[in-house]
Design a protein around this motif. Structure first.
Motif, PDB file in Angstrom:
ATOM      1  N   CYS A  17       0.860  -1.177   0.000  1.00 24.43           N
ATOM      2  CA  CYS A  17       0.000   0.000   0.000  1.00 24.43           C
ATOM      3  C   CYS A  17       0.903   1.235   0.000  1.00 24.43           C
ATOM      4  O   CYS A  17       1.893   1.294   0.724  1.00 24.43           O
ATOM      5  N   CYS A  20       0.409   3.031   3.821  1.00 21.41           N
ATOM      6  CA  CYS A  20       0.856   2.430   5.084  1.00 21.41           C
ATOM      7  C   CYS A  20       1.940   1.377   4.848  1.00 21.41           C
ATOM      8  O   CYS A  20       2.460   0.809   5.796  1.00 21.41           O
ATOM      9  N   CYS A  41      -6.058  -2.330   0.090  1.00 22.61           N
ATOM     10  CA  CYS A  41      -5.583  -2.321   1.474  1.00 22.61           C
ATOM     11  C   CYS A  41      -6.791  -2.345   2.400  1.00 22.61           C
ATOM     12  O   CYS A  41      -7.810  -1.726   2.111  1.00 22.61           O
TER      13      CYS A  41
HETATM   14 ZN   LIG Z   1      -2.839   1.005   3.526  1.00 20.55          ZN
END
Ligand SMILES: [Zn+2]
Length: 78
Positions: A17, A20, A41
């Motif tokens: 992702c 994150c 995600c």
């Molecule tokens: Zn994420």
């Protein structure tokens, strides 16, 4: 039902992702002559990344890569 999908599924790719950096499963799809990576995600939802704007070119690259990988795998075996 999800019978009519507007894209052609090509492959699965492990990705991360962009927000994150969690490992997510990506899908490589062909759509409108372009190659996209679709990521999902759990926290940030789905994301679409353009990988290539030429399906045929991308396909050829992938074939060469997978052939190379097989070659390497065989030659590195004891
Ligand atoms: Zn994420």
């Amino acid at each position: 039902m999800t019978r009519t999908r507007p894209y052609l599924f090509y492959d699965i790719a492990l990705s991360i992702c962009s927000q994150c950096y969690a490992k997510v499963e990506g899908k490589i799809v062909f759509q409108d002559g372009n190659v996209y990576l679709l990521k999902r995600c759990h926290q940030h939802g789905s994301e679409r990344v353009l990988i290539a704007d030429d399906v045929d070119y991308y396909r050829r690259c992938r074939e060469v890569l997978s052939r190379l990988r097989k070659c390497l795998w065989f030659t590195t075996r004891p």
